[in-house]
Design a protein around this motif. Sequence first.
Motif, mmCIF file in Angstrom:
data_model
loop_
_atom_site.group_PDB
_atom_site.id
_atom_site.type_symbol
_atom_site.label_atom_id
_atom_site.label_comp_id
_atom_site.label_asym_id
_atom_site.label_seq_id
_atom_site.Cartn_x
_atom_site.Cartn_y
_atom_site.Cartn_z
ATOM 1 N N ARG A 14 13.556 20.360 -19.393
ATOM 2 C CA ARG A 14 12.659 19.764 -18.224
ATOM 3 C C ARG A 14 11.937 20.135 -16.796
ATOM 4 O O ARG A 14 11.083 20.384 -16.361
ATOM 5 C CB ARG A 14 12.526 18.255 -18.082
ATOM 6 N N LEU A 17 10.419 23.988 -17.540
ATOM 7 C CA LEU A 17 9.091 24.416 -18.396
ATOM 8 C C LEU A 17 8.044 24.851 -17.677
ATOM 9 O O LEU A 17 7.264 24.768 -18.019
ATOM 10 C CB LEU A 17 8.721 22.625 -18.442
ATOM 11 N N GLN A 19 6.181 24.394 -14.854
ATOM 12 C CA GLN A 19 5.680 23.397 -14.627
ATOM 13 C C GLN A 19 5.184 23.473 -12.633
ATOM 14 O O GLN A 19 5.967 22.781 -11.976
ATOM 15 C CB GLN A 19 5.123 22.004 -15.340
ATOM 16 N N ASN A 20 3.860 23.928 -12.487
ATOM 17 C CA ASN A 20 4.087 24.156 -11.100
ATOM 18 C C ASN A 20 2.293 23.233 -10.617
ATOM 19 O O ASN A 20 1.717 23.363 -11.184
ATOM 20 C CB ASN A 20 4.100 24.792 -10.051
ATOM 21 N N PHE A 21 2.700 21.859 -10.321
ATOM 22 C CA PHE A 21 1.924 20.951 -10.302
ATOM 23 C C PHE A 21 0.788 21.144 -9.107
ATOM 24 O O PHE A 21 1.539 21.437 -7.521
ATOM 25 C CB PHE A 21 2.108 19.493 -9.683
ATOM 26 N N GLY A 47 -1.101 20.354 -20.568
ATOM 27 C CA GLY A 47 -0.314 20.300 -19.671
ATOM 28 C C GLY A 47 -1.050 19.222 -18.134
ATOM 29 O O GLY A 47 -1.095 19.787 -17.136
ATOM 30 N N GLY A 49 0.093 17.189 -15.991
ATOM 31 C CA GLY A 49 1.348 17.036 -15.440
ATOM 32 C C GLY A 49 1.114 15.970 -14.721
ATOM 33 O O GLY A 49 1.154 14.596 -15.232
ATOM 34 N N GLU A 68 0.457 16.037 -22.881
ATOM 35 C CA GLU A 68 1.525 16.594 -22.115
ATOM 36 C C GLU A 68 2.673 16.569 -22.847
ATOM 37 O O GLU A 68 3.240 15.772 -23.533
ATOM 38 C CB GLU A 68 1.468 15.617 -21.523
ATOM 39 N N ASP A 70 6.227 16.908 -21.359
ATOM 40 C CA ASP A 70 7.453 15.679 -20.492
ATOM 41 C C ASP A 70 6.471 14.283 -21.027
ATOM 42 O O ASP A 70 6.006 13.926 -20.636
ATOM 43 C CB ASP A 70 7.117 16.280 -19.493
ATOM 44 N N ASN A 112 -4.540 23.045 -16.631
ATOM 45 C CA ASN A 112 -3.441 24.164 -15.407
ATOM 46 C C ASN A 112 -2.106 24.655 -16.275
ATOM 47 O O ASN A 112 -1.539 23.630 -16.842
ATOM 48 C CB ASN A 112 -2.963 23.783 -14.214
ATOM 49 N N PRO A 114 0.758 25.664 -18.016
ATOM 50 C CA PRO A 114 2.433 25.954 -17.582
ATOM 51 C C PRO A 114 2.794 28.029 -17.516
ATOM 52 O O PRO A 114 2.030 28.370 -19.093
ATOM 53 C CB PRO A 114 3.185 25.412 -18.231
ATOM 54 N N TYR A 115 2.956 28.298 -16.497
ATOM 55 C CA TYR A 115 3.385 30.128 -16.898
ATOM 56 C C TYR A 115 3.820 30.380 -18.042
ATOM 57 O O TYR A 115 3.806 31.676 -18.820
ATOM 58 C CB TYR A 115 3.804 30.296 -15.279
#
Length: 277
Positions: A14, A17, A19-21, A47, A49, A68, A70, A112, A114-115
Amino acid sequence: MTTRANRRPAPGRRSRLGQNFLVDYDVAKRIVAAAQLADADQVLEIGPGKGALTRILVHWVPKLLAVELDPELTNSLSHRFAERENLTVLNQDALDFDPARFFSDGYKIVANLPYYAATPIIRKFISARPRPHSLVVMVQKEVAANIAASPGDMSLLSVMVQLYGAPRILFSVPPRSFRPMPRVNSAVMRIEIHDLPAVPVNDPDSFIEFAAAGFRAPRKQLRNSLQLGLKADPDPVRVTLSATGIDGRRRPATLSLSEWADLYHAWHTISEATVTA
């Protein structure tokens, strides 16, 4: 509604992942505005988030589906928007998501991304059934430039995306718009999906396989890269290039989408003639 994914993130995954919110509300509003949503539009958000886009989208469309990965974020979003009947939150990997189960016709993607998963997600949905009408996505700035590249800087990803849609970079987003702040810049892009492939190929998957062969050794001359990728003798590759008038000394990145289509058709014509002879 919330469902559990069959494949849960492995322990410790996790935090990886990617993920930058998004925390900049003005950026979130610009992304939603770029989607050009109409009253009847159905939207898939990938995603979500912590819901920076969700909280805006849920007031705009009659059907919003948020996918999502997560499970904790999924539960948080489900409780936060429990009273919104137009929102469905799914705990699932977007790469396993089947849009045909939830959309009978076109829909729009707003995300958005996740990279770490942006490229495979875009590749999946541009050719999905049913296809989205458009994608408005935030990705790493270098990825956006790669997707929207012109001949001279083309890559296999450029060819794949531009076969199915018209990409356009809309605006950049700095690291300070996220928590935690990424070490790279981001960009929001819009991909308008074509009704038909951008070039006349009767088998898009076969065409992409051919282009992948052409990019087998992207720093080499095209004739050498094609020979390696197709595992072919020099003669049929030379004849193919001659039939299209494309200089085999060029690099794969310099070819346009239409030139790849010309090569693809010539290669198959020559291959079929060789088999028949």
